[in-house]
Write a protein that holds these residues in place. Structure first.
Motif, PDB file in Angstrom:
ATOM      1  N   HIS A  26     -56.586  16.135  30.560  1.00  0.00           N
ATOM      2  CA  HIS A  26     -55.460  16.967  30.129  1.00  0.00           C
ATOM      3  C   HIS A  26     -54.678  17.396  31.363  1.00  0.00           C
ATOM      4  CE1 HIS A  26     -54.249  21.247  28.656  1.00  0.00           C
ATOM      5  NE2 HIS A  26     -53.247  20.404  28.505  1.00  0.00           N
ATOM      6  N   TYR A  28     -51.502  19.689  32.843  1.00  0.00           N
ATOM      7  CA  TYR A  28     -50.723  20.866  32.466  1.00  0.00           C
ATOM      8  C   TYR A  28     -50.201  21.563  33.719  1.00  0.00           C
ATOM      9  CZ  TYR A  28     -55.124  23.260  33.537  1.00  0.00           C
ATOM     10  OH  TYR A  28     -56.263  23.712  34.157  1.00  0.00           O
ATOM     11  N   LYS A  48     -61.149  16.962  29.113  1.00  0.00           N
ATOM     12  CA  LYS A  48     -61.360  17.439  27.750  1.00  0.00           C
ATOM     13  C   LYS A  48     -60.729  16.446  26.788  1.00  0.00           C
ATOM     14  CE  LYS A  48     -57.731  20.416  26.164  1.00  0.00           C
ATOM     15  NZ  LYS A  48     -57.286  21.743  25.805  1.00  0.00           N
ATOM     16  N   PRO A  50     -58.250  15.433  23.636  1.00  0.00           N
ATOM     17  CA  PRO A  50     -56.978  15.962  23.114  1.00  0.00           C
ATOM     18  C   PRO A  50     -57.172  16.741  21.816  1.00  0.00           C
ATOM     19  CG  PRO A  50     -56.872  13.561  23.440  1.00  0.00           C
ATOM     20  CD  PRO A  50     -58.275  13.984  23.676  1.00  0.00           C
ATOM     21  N   PRO A  53     -52.028  16.601  21.138  1.00  0.00           N
ATOM     22  CA  PRO A  53     -51.264  15.926  22.187  1.00  0.00           C
ATOM     23  C   PRO A  53     -49.813  15.671  21.799  1.00  0.00           C
ATOM     24  CG  PRO A  53     -52.671  14.347  21.072  1.00  0.00           C
ATOM     25  CD  PRO A  53     -53.001  15.712  20.504  1.00  0.00           C
ATOM     26  N   GLU A  56     -49.760  10.860  24.855  1.00  0.00           N
ATOM     27  CA  GLU A  56     -51.091  10.372  25.206  1.00  0.00           C
ATOM     28  C   GLU A  56     -50.990   8.927  25.678  1.00  0.00           C
ATOM     29  OE1 GLU A  56     -55.534  10.145  23.164  1.00  0.00           O
ATOM     30  OE2 GLU A  56     -53.787  10.514  21.905  1.00  0.00           O
ATOM     31  N   ILE A  66     -50.813  15.114  27.533  1.00  0.00           N
ATOM     32  CA  ILE A  66     -50.124  16.390  27.657  1.00  0.00           C
ATOM     33  C   ILE A  66     -50.153  17.032  26.283  1.00  0.00           C
ATOM     34  CG2 ILE A  66     -47.905  17.501  28.152  1.00  0.00           C
ATOM     35  CD1 ILE A  66     -47.297  14.887  29.840  1.00  0.00           C
ATOM     36  N   GLU A  67     -50.654  18.244  26.195  1.00  0.00           N
ATOM     37  CA  GLU A  67     -50.713  18.964  24.919  1.00  0.00           C
ATOM     38  C   GLU A  67     -49.338  19.508  24.546  1.00  0.00           C
ATOM     39  OE1 GLU A  67     -53.106  19.251  22.763  1.00  0.00           O
ATOM     40  OE2 GLU A  67     -54.956  18.828  23.852  1.00  0.00           O
ATOM     41  N   ASP A  70     -47.774  22.399  26.450  1.00  0.00           N
ATOM     42  CA  ASP A  70     -47.457  22.193  27.863  1.00  0.00           C
ATOM     43  C   ASP A  70     -46.157  21.410  28.084  1.00  0.00           C
ATOM     44  OD1 ASP A  70     -49.888  23.419  28.817  1.00  0.00           O
ATOM     45  OD2 ASP A  70     -50.919  21.635  28.087  1.00  0.00           O
TER      46      ASP A  70
END
Length: 97
Positions: A26, A28, A48, A50, A53, A56, A66-67, A70
């Protein structure tokens, strides 16, 4: 917004972080530091899986992502990740989309 990872950088992540198929990384933004386009914020990462996401990239069955929460840090940019032998680690460069 996308992530590009060189083969050399991918191998560094796998070797140094002990990643295996099914793992995730991940990316951020965090307070303090700087990038080539951010002042006062730097790039952080954690291993971790996702959850939500926004973006991805799967390489060797490992998710680099990237979540949704973020997006603000990456909006308008692509993240290029190369291996830098001088520091024996990844070099992160943000480029305009």
């Amino acid at each position: 917004m996308k992530i590009n990872i060189s083969d050399e950088a991918l191998n560094w992540f796998i070797d140094e972080m002990g990643l295996k198929a099914g793992d995730g990384v991940h990316f951020y933004g965090k307070v303090y530091g700087k990038t080539n386009v951010h002042d006062g914020f730097s790039l952080a990462m954690q291993v971790k899986k996702p959850a939500d996401p926004e973006y991805e990239l799967k390489l060797k069955d490992i998710s680099f992502f990237i979540e949704h929460g973020d997006i603000w840090f990456f909006s308008g940019y692509n993240l290029n990740i190369d291996y830098d032998s001088a520091i024996d680690g990844p070099k992160y460069t943000f480029v305009d989309e």
